[in-house]
Every structure is written in structure tokens, then in C-alpha cells.
Design a protein around this motif. Structure first.
Motif, PDB file in Angstrom:
ATOM      1  N   VAL A  90       0.834  -1.197   0.000  1.00 10.27           N
ATOM      2  CA  VAL A  90       0.000   0.000   0.000  1.00 10.27           C
ATOM      3  C   VAL A  90       0.868   1.246   0.000  1.00 10.27           C
ATOM      4  O   VAL A  90       1.820   1.354   0.794  1.00 10.27           O
ATOM      5  N   LEU A  91       0.557   2.188  -0.872  1.00 11.48           N
ATOM      6  CA  LEU A  91       1.251   3.470  -0.944  1.00 11.48           C
ATOM      7  C   LEU A  91       0.389   4.542  -0.302  1.00 11.48           C
ATOM      8  O   LEU A  91      -0.805   4.653  -0.597  1.00 11.48           O
ATOM      9  N   ARG A 105      -1.542  -2.419   8.143  1.00 13.49           N
ATOM     10  CA  ARG A 105      -0.799  -3.417   8.925  1.00 13.49           C
ATOM     11  C   ARG A 105      -1.733  -4.527   9.393  1.00 13.49           C
ATOM     12  O   ARG A 105      -1.364  -5.708   9.379  1.00 13.49           O
ATOM     13  N   LEU A 106      -2.936  -4.164   9.823  1.00 11.45           N
ATOM     14  CA  LEU A 106      -3.899  -5.172  10.268  1.00 11.45           C
ATOM     15  C   LEU A 106      -4.271  -6.118   9.135  1.00 11.45           C
ATOM     16  O   LEU A 106      -4.520  -7.311   9.358  1.00 11.45           O
ATOM     17  N   THR A 111       3.360  -0.872   4.043  1.00 14.60           N
ATOM     18  CA  THR A 111       3.045   0.484   3.583  1.00 14.60           C
ATOM     19  C   THR A 111       4.318   1.255   3.268  1.00 14.60           C
ATOM     20  O   THR A 111       5.355   1.062   3.905  1.00 14.60           O
ATOM     21  N   TYR A 112       4.196   2.134   2.279  1.00 15.26           N
ATOM     22  CA  TYR A 112       5.293   3.013   1.884  1.00 15.26           C
ATOM     23  C   TYR A 112       4.708   4.399   1.643  1.00 15.26           C
ATOM     24  O   TYR A 112       3.587   4.531   1.151  1.00 15.26           O
ATOM     25  N   HIS A 113       5.487   5.425   1.982  1.00 15.58           N
ATOM     26  CA  HIS A 113       4.999   6.798   1.887  1.00 15.58           C
ATOM     27  C   HIS A 113       5.699   7.560   0.762  1.00 15.58           C
ATOM     28  O   HIS A 113       6.910   7.418   0.570  1.00 15.58           O
ATOM     29  N   ALA A 114       4.924   8.355   0.055  1.00 19.64           N
ATOM     30  CA  ALA A 114       5.460   9.312  -0.914  1.00 19.64           C
ATOM     31  C   ALA A 114       5.058  10.705  -0.446  1.00 19.64           C
ATOM     32  O   ALA A 114       3.900  10.923  -0.078  1.00 19.64           O
ATOM     33  N   PRO A 143       3.832  -3.153  -4.885  1.00 19.38           N
ATOM     34  CA  PRO A 143       2.850  -2.079  -4.676  1.00 19.38           C
ATOM     35  C   PRO A 143       1.673  -2.206  -5.632  1.00 19.38           C
ATOM     36  O   PRO A 143       1.850  -2.283  -6.845  1.00 19.38           O
ATOM     37  N   ARG A 144       0.446  -2.207  -5.055  1.00 19.85           N
ATOM     38  CA  ARG A 144      -0.741  -2.341  -5.884  1.00 19.85           C
ATOM     39  C   ARG A 144      -1.805  -1.286  -5.593  1.00 19.85           C
ATOM     40  O   ARG A 144      -2.703  -1.089  -6.406  1.00 19.85           O
TER      41      ARG A 144
END
Length: 448
Positions: A90-91, A105-106, A111-114, A143-144
Motif C-alpha cells: 500500500v502506498l 498493517r492489520l 506500507t510506503y509513503h510518498a 505495490p498495488r
């Protein structure tokens, strides 16, 4: 050694910490009348609710078929189920709403942040998004999904359409599913240049245009294409959904607690793509929320149905709330700016994202070394939760906090209703007192 953050509240569940506007009597009556129902609602919502949601989106320029609608008991359960059904990493935007990352997370999704561009939050910089996707894939990630917010919590900003278009193109190029959180789109603040509107009027559309300006100036010519709310006046904030740009890859998520119902009545709707991907997501939502009894409670469904139809009292409340949020948010922004405290001008909702990096020296002299210290100090000084930016994806050494401007409307239901009814919310004594307290707390931090 890293210290644990204080937990006077949970930024991931902000409603209880911030309070809320009192429910409309008309909606409360609908809820009360349905408390005797013993038959549970269908998972995903009843057909009547689906049709009401279609009408809600149609008034905002999004043609929607009933089988594209899925309703659930709040935005969090719906997002959790969507992330579980979509798969992949997830982005998120940095910063982003505090409840996105915990739900990912659940669902077992990394997760990754931009980062978001300086003028706005909620939507990432398109080049940073592409670089993040390529980096994650190079490291073996998958990443989707991109979760974004056109009207943002925590920053209170609205992404400009041209930026959103670039982000949608980047997401399409990388085959990302976009989940567009549009919870706050109906709380966009009117500007000083806007013509006065009757609160009972429906949102202006490209076909109808806004009401006539004072003095008889003609409204702009209607735009071509499907009807959607437009502003037509220079300087007014325009909210555009990604579903208007890349409809086959966008899920629109709207928590009704943003503008229509109280947060104590959990209700949210999702608009799925009219595609095979949308059908797969619908099946995943049905399985996940059916397994955990995630359907709308029957009394809440009755109130949500009426709210989504947007009768005149609902439109009046939405318009009054947006006007009051805009007045107190702008006043708070102006006062903090005069003190040298940086923030992005609020355009929607009741949040203000404040950056005290310029005051790092004076803060250190007061024993405030990081955002945990800053959060603790302001929470104690203001007597209400002031979550730090680390709860929204920012680094712990970034001295940022999110201020809710909802408490500035008043300390109880009576004061808040009086503020909504006031011709000028800033003339209310309790609003002036709350703004003075806020200014005093930050003035102490900015003092040499």
C-alpha cells in the motif's frame, strides 16, 4: 533510546477525542424510529440505500449504478476490507490520515509513503510516487494500491485538479488501484469571494452554475461533460474526484461522519469501479464484512438513507458547518502565521497542520526536543489532544502537529449550534476566547 509516545488519545480514532457537532433532530428522529427493527440490514446495504448513494454521487458528477455501491459500519472497516481484498503493498501520502497505516498493517499489507507537494496534502507528488513504486519493486515489494485524499485530513488542504490528474496518470502507468478517501469533500470552506448561498440549495453543477452574484454579474458558461459540482468564481476551491479521471481503477470511499452524520453513528459508503476489478472487490468486501458482521446497524442505516438523500435541513447543516469551519480555521491560521508559525492554509474540514520547525531553537530552550515533547506540551496547555505529526507518517524529529479547529466552535452542543447559526462565527464570545487561548499557547512557544 527512543521514548514511547504518550497516549492521551488515539489519532487513529479521532472522533472521540475531538467531539462532534450535535446530530440534526430530523436524522435523530429517523434513527429513533428504527430502533425497534429486529431484522439486520443486508451486508453491503439495502437496495434503497444503494439508490440514495447513487443520487448522492450523481449530484457530484459521478454517475453510479446501484451494484457499484457498498455500505459499511464506518470508513475504517470498509478500508480494512478493501485493503484485504485488493492485495499487495500500500502506498500512502506523507502525511496522511492516522488510521490508514494501522489498517494496512492489520490487513498484512506493507506500507510506503510518498511525500505530498508543499501547497497541499492528501495527494502525493507524482514524480515521488513513481520513484517510490520503482524503489519498492526493486527491493522485491509489490505495490498495488494508492490511498489518497482529495480533501485531506490531517492538513485540511484540497489537491488542485491538475496535480490530481498527474497522479492519476502515474498510478495508471504503474497499474495501481486508487482508493480515494472523499470523506471531507463536502466541507470545503467558502471563500470571501463566493456569492452568498441559501443553505437549502443543492450544490451548483456545471449545468446550473452557481447562484447569481450580487450586483447582477452573470455566472460563467456551463462546461461540457457530466454534471459535477463546480465553483465558477475565481479563487474558489474545486474538488475533483479521481473517479472522474480514471474511473476503471478508482474506489471512492466516503465516511458519512465527515459531513452528514455524527461520528457516533458509524456509516460509510464505497463506490466501486464498473469493471471486473470492481466485481472482484465487491466479492471480497462481501466475504470480509459478512464474516465479521460489518453491516450497518438498522437504525443507523435509516438515518444514513435520509442523510444521503440530502433534504434541505441536511444541506443547511452541511453549508453552515463548512462556513463555520472556514471562518475559525482561517482565523486560527492568520493568528499563527502572525506569530511566525507555519502551516498550510485550510480549505476543507476542521484540521490545521502546523509546522514549528522555524522555532526549533526556542522550543529546545523550553525542553521541547522532538514532536513527542511538543505533543505533550500542547495537549496539556490547550486541554485537548494535539497529535504530533509522527502519528500521520512524518518523521519524529519533524516538529509538526495537527490542530482540530472543531473545539474552537464551542465547548458544548449549545455553543456549537450558536456558532453555526451566527452570521459571523468570529463574533461569538466563546469563539474569540478559544482563539485567544490558542494564540497564547503558541505565542509562548514563539517568544524569545
Amino acid at each position: 533510546m527512543q521514548r514511547p509516545a504518550p497516549a492521551p488519545h488515539s489519532a487513529a480514532t479521532p472522533w472521540a477525542a475531538e467531539g462532534a457537532l450535535p446530530p440534526l433532530p430530523e436524522l435523530a428522529a429517523r434513527l429513533a424510529a428504527a430502533t425497534g427493527r429486529s431484522q439486520p440490514e443486508p451486508v453491503g446495504g439495502a437496495p434503497e440505500l444503494h439508490r440514495a448513494a447513487c443520487g448522492y454521487w450523481a449530484r457530484r458528477g459521478l454517475h453510479t449504478a446501484p451494484d457499484q455501491v457498498f455500505a459499511g459500519a464506518g470508513g475504517q472497516p470498509l478500508l480494512l476490507a478493501l485493503l484485504a481484498a485488493s492485495g499487495g503493498d500500500v502506498l500512502l501520502t506523507r502525511p496522511s490520515a492516522a488510521w490508514y497505516a494501522p489498517l494496512a498493517r492489520l490487513a498484512g499489507r506493507p506500507t510506503y509513503h510518498a511525500p505530498a507537494p508543499a501547497p497541499s496534502g492528501g495527494v502525493p507528488d507524482p514524480f515521488a510516487l513513481l520513484e517510490t513504486v520503482r524503489r519498492v519493486r526493486a527491493e522485491g515489494g509489490d505495490p498495488r494500491v494508492l490511498v489518497l485524499a482529495v480533501a485531506d485530513d490531517p492538513t485540511g488542504t484540497v489537491a488542485p485538479p491538475e496535480l490530481l490528474h498527474e497522479v492519476c496518470e502515474a498510478a495508471a502507468a504503474e497499474d495501481l488501484l486508487i482508493i480515494s478517501d472523499e470523506t471531507w469533500r463536502d466541507t470545503v470552506h467558502p471563500t470571501a469571494a463566493d456569492p452568498p448561498r441559501t443553505a437549502a440549495d443543492p450544490p451548483p453543477t456545471a449545468a446550473t452554475g452557481p447562484p447569481p452574484r450580487p450586483g447582477g454579474a452573470a455566472p460563467p458558461e456551463p462546461a461540457d461533460g457530466p454534471e459535477r459540482p463546480v465553483t465558477g468564481w475565481p479563487g474558489e476551491t474545486v474538488v475533483v474526484s479521481p473517479a472522474e479521471m480514471v474511473p476503471d481503477r478508482v474506489v471512492v470511499l466516503t465516511d458519512l461522519a465527515g459531513a452528514l452524520t455524527p461520528p457516533s453513528w458509524p456509516a460509510a459508503i464505497a463506490r466501486l469501479p464498473a469493471s471486473d476489478r470492481g466485481a472482484e472487490l465487491h466479492a471480497g468486501l462481501l466475504a470480509a464484512l459478512g464474516a465479521v458482521r460489518g453491516e450497518l446497524p438498522a437504525p443507523v442505516a435509516a438515518a444514513a438513507l435520509h442523510a444521503l438523500r440530502e433534504p434541505a435541513p441536511v444541506r443547511a447543516r452541511t453549508a453552515a458547518a463548512a462556513r463555520a469551519y472556514g471562518a475559525v480555521g482561517t482565523a486560527a491560521y492568520d493568528r499563527l502565521t502572525d506569530l511566525g508559525v507555519l502551516s498550510r492554509p485550510p480549505r476543507a474540514g476542521h484540521h490545521l497542520y502546523v509546522d514549528l520547525a522555524e522555532l526549533r531553537g526556542p522550543l529546545a530552550e523550553r525542553g521541547i526536543a522532538d514532536v513527542v515533547d511538543l505533543e505533550r506540551h500542547l495537549t496539556r496547555r490547550l486541554g485537548r489532544p494535539v497529535p504530533g505529526g509522527h502519528r500521520f507518517g512524518d518523521a519524529p524529529d519533524d516538529l509538526r502537529v495537527r490542530l482540530s479547529t472543531l473545539p474552537l466552535l464551542g465547548a458544548d452542543d449549545e455553543q456549537r449550534l450558536a456558532t453555526l447559526a451566527a452570521r459571523d462565527p468570529l463574533e461569538r464570545p466563546h469563539v474569540r476566547a478559544a482563539l485567544t487561548l490558542l494564540e497564547s499557547a503558541f505565542s509562548e512557544l514563539a517568544a524569545d
